[in-house]
Design a protein around this motif. Structure first.
Motif, PDB file in Angstrom:
ATOM      1  N   UNK A  73     -69.813 -22.063 -72.182  1.00  0.00           N
ATOM      2  CA  UNK A  73     -68.771 -22.422 -71.206  1.00  0.00           C
ATOM      3  C   UNK A  73     -68.038 -21.159 -70.760  1.00  0.00           C
ATOM      4  N   UNK A  74     -68.376 -20.662 -69.567  1.00  0.00           N
ATOM      5  CA  UNK A  74     -67.744 -19.440 -69.048  1.00  0.00           C
ATOM      6  C   UNK A  74     -68.257 -18.206 -69.778  1.00  0.00           C
ATOM      7  N   UNK A  75     -67.665 -17.074 -69.443  1.00  0.00           N
ATOM      8  CA  UNK A  75     -68.086 -15.823 -70.087  1.00  0.00           C
ATOM      9  C   UNK A  75     -67.638 -15.797 -71.536  1.00  0.00           C
ATOM     10  N   UNK A  76     -68.501 -15.313 -72.453  1.00  0.00           N
ATOM     11  CA  UNK A  76     -68.092 -15.214 -73.860  1.00  0.00           C
ATOM     12  C   UNK A  76     -66.865 -14.313 -74.012  1.00  0.00           C
ATOM     13  N   UNK A  77     -65.934 -14.717 -74.881  1.00  0.00           N
ATOM     14  CA  UNK A  77     -64.704 -13.926 -75.075  1.00  0.00           C
ATOM     15  C   UNK A  77     -64.510 -13.505 -76.532  1.00  0.00           C
ATOM     16  N   UNK A  78     -65.389 -13.974 -77.411  1.00  0.00           N
ATOM     17  CA  UNK A  78     -65.155 -13.723 -78.846  1.00  0.00           C
ATOM     18  C   UNK A  78     -66.240 -12.811 -79.418  1.00  0.00           C
ATOM     19  N   UNK A  79     -65.824 -11.627 -79.831  1.00  0.00           N
ATOM     20  CA  UNK A  79     -66.787 -10.687 -80.413  1.00  0.00           C
ATOM     21  C   UNK A  79     -67.137 -11.094 -81.840  1.00  0.00           C
ATOM     22  N   UNK A  80     -68.335 -10.715 -82.247  1.00  0.00           N
ATOM     23  CA  UNK A  80     -68.847 -11.121 -83.572  1.00  0.00           C
ATOM     24  C   UNK A  80     -68.278 -10.285 -84.722  1.00  0.00           C
ATOM     25  N   UNK A  81     -67.818  -9.070 -84.401  1.00  0.00           N
ATOM     26  CA  UNK A  81     -67.502  -8.118 -85.473  1.00  0.00           C
ATOM     27  C   UNK A  81     -66.312  -8.539 -86.337  1.00  0.00           C
ATOM     28  N   UNK A  82     -66.417  -8.242 -87.626  1.00  0.00           N
ATOM     29  CA  UNK A  82     -65.300  -8.449 -88.565  1.00  0.00           C
ATOM     30  C   UNK A  82     -65.201  -7.201 -89.434  1.00  0.00           C
ATOM     31  N   UNK A  83     -64.017  -6.589 -89.458  1.00  0.00           N
ATOM     32  CA  UNK A  83     -63.853  -5.398 -90.301  1.00  0.00           C
ATOM     33  C   UNK A  83     -63.952  -5.776 -91.780  1.00  0.00           C
ATOM     34  N   UNK A  84     -64.480  -4.841 -92.563  1.00  0.00           N
ATOM     35  CA  UNK A  84     -64.634  -5.142 -93.994  1.00  0.00           C
ATOM     36  C   UNK A  84     -63.263  -5.342 -94.643  1.00  0.00           C
ATOM     37  N   UNK A  85     -62.225  -4.641 -94.164  1.00  0.00           N
ATOM     38  CA  UNK A  85     -60.867  -4.821 -94.720  1.00  0.00           C
ATOM     39  C   UNK A  85     -60.386  -6.257 -94.492  1.00  0.00           C
ATOM     40  N   UNK A  86     -60.746  -6.828 -93.331  1.00  0.00           N
ATOM     41  CA  UNK A  86     -60.343  -8.217 -93.050  1.00  0.00           C
ATOM     42  C   UNK A  86     -61.123  -9.165 -93.953  1.00  0.00           C
ATOM     43  N   UNK A  87     -62.400  -8.885 -94.130  1.00  0.00           N
ATOM     44  CA  UNK A  87     -63.203  -9.738 -95.023  1.00  0.00           C
ATOM     45  C   UNK A  87     -62.611  -9.754 -96.429  1.00  0.00           C
ATOM     46  N   UNK A  88     -62.214  -8.586 -96.891  1.00  0.00           N
ATOM     47  CA  UNK A  88     -61.616  -8.493 -98.237  1.00  0.00           C
ATOM     48  C   UNK A  88     -60.301  -9.260 -98.296  1.00  0.00           C
ATOM     49  N   UNK A  89     -59.490  -9.103 -97.251  1.00  0.00           N
ATOM     50  CA  UNK A  89     -58.187  -9.786 -97.191  1.00  0.00           C
ATOM     51  C   UNK A  89     -58.385 -11.301 -97.219  1.00  0.00           C
ATOM     52  N   UNK A 162     -52.328  -9.716 -79.421  1.00  0.00           N
ATOM     53  CA  UNK A 162     -53.270 -10.599 -78.731  1.00  0.00           C
ATOM     54  C   UNK A 162     -54.596 -10.752 -79.459  1.00  0.00           C
ATOM     55  N   UNK A 163     -54.844  -9.880 -80.426  1.00  0.00           N
ATOM     56  CA  UNK A 163     -56.112  -9.921 -81.160  1.00  0.00           C
ATOM     57  C   UNK A 163     -56.027  -8.926 -82.309  1.00  0.00           C
ATOM     58  N   UNK A 164     -56.429  -9.378 -83.493  1.00  0.00           N
ATOM     59  CA  UNK A 164     -56.273  -8.510 -84.676  1.00  0.00           C
ATOM     60  C   UNK A 164     -56.905  -7.144 -84.484  1.00  0.00           C
ATOM     61  N   UNK A 165     -58.118  -7.152 -83.924  1.00  0.00           N
ATOM     62  CA  UNK A 165     -58.852  -5.886 -83.794  1.00  0.00           C
ATOM     63  C   UNK A 165     -58.770  -5.327 -82.375  1.00  0.00           C
ATOM     64  N   UNK A 166     -57.769  -5.744 -81.622  1.00  0.00           N
ATOM     65  CA  UNK A 166     -57.600  -5.227 -80.258  1.00  0.00           C
ATOM     66  C   UNK A 166     -58.194  -6.156 -79.216  1.00  0.00           C
ATOM     67  N   UNK A 167     -59.399  -6.679 -79.482  1.00  0.00           N
ATOM     68  CA  UNK A 167     -60.056  -7.669 -78.607  1.00  0.00           C
ATOM     69  C   UNK A 167     -60.331  -8.900 -79.456  1.00  0.00           C
TER      70      UNK A 167
END
Ligand SMILES: N[C@@H](CCC(=O)N[C@@H](CS)C(=O)NCC(=O)O)C(=O)O
Length: 215
Positions: A73-89, A162-167
């Motif tokens: 639905x529309x252009x994708x807006x959610x990137x797949x990447x997750x920082x390892x620091x966030x995964x740990x948190x 607006x977004x934890x990792x900038x986007x």
């Protein structure tokens, strides 16, 4: 499309977020916590969230739902990447926060707990994982200290309100629902950067918080 959810379910909030972030309509269906028949009839097991797509097929798994809606639905807006620091948190918070959350959820007048039978079902099931609900509530200070220090740590990982990792990325889809649930705990102090982030995500995703009924 229809989305079957519990209000308190963080995986359901993930799925709800993609609709809010993309301004897409969805019919939310609040399932009673002890209703096994509805989810089983849709996907063969008792689980939410479940998305019923426009072709009437049903899809479980929050991140599959997020990816499906984002890419169809529309252009994708959610990137797949997750920082390892966030995964740990996320992993550290997941180990402790249910001791605060689960005993409170049944006291918040949520749609999935309208019937006493639904509360009884949840308490029985979740007592097996966290122990006695009253005991957990009595030990709030202990769990609160651990959770508070993790909430404080998050400030340094926030690049933009607006977004934890900038986007926008899966980081937001995973972390915001956890923070949203913690707004039901009286006494947690959200540092300014975390609070700004939470409030911005409320605006962007159109999902409410629990501050007004915190216990
Ligand atoms: N991996 C699933 C997990 C979903 C999940 O665990 N949902 C919980 C509610 S928070 C559930 O349906 N539990 C079964 C039950 O309520 O009995 C996803 O990401 O959607």
């Amino acid at each position: 499309m229809k989305l079957y959810v519990y209000d308190h379910c963080p995986y359901c909030v993930r799925a709800r977020m993609v609709f809010g972030l993309k301004d897409l309509p969805v019919e939310l269906i609040m399932v009673a916590n002890d209703d096994e028949a509805t989810p089983v009839s849709l996907v063969g097991k008792k689980v939410v969230p479940i998305l019923v797509k426009e072709d009437d097929t049903a899809m479980p798994e929050s991140l599959d739902i997020v990816r499906y809606v984002d890419t169809h639905y529309g252009n994708p807006i959610i990137e797949e990447s997750i920082r390892s620091e966030i995964e740990e948190w996320v992993s550290k918070l997941s180990k402790v926060y249910n001791h605060l959350l689960l005993p409170r959820f049944v006291k918040l007048d949520l749609a999935e707990f309208e019937k006493q039978s639904a509360i009884d079902y949840f308490v029985k099931k979740k007592t097996e994982s966290i122990g006695d609900f009253a005991q957990n509530l009595a030990e709030t200070d202990k769990y609160l200290a651990a959770v508070q220090s993790l909430i404080n740590e998050l400030s340094d990982l926030i690049k933009s309100e607006k977004a934890l990792n900038g986007e926008l990325s899966l980081e937001d889809i995973i972390v915001f629902p956890m923070l949203r649930n913690l707004t039901c705990v009286k006494g947690i102090q959200f540092p300014p950067k975390v609070l700004d982030y939470v409030n911005k995500m409320v605006e962007l995703s159109k999902i409410d918080l629990y501050f007004a009924k915190a216990i």
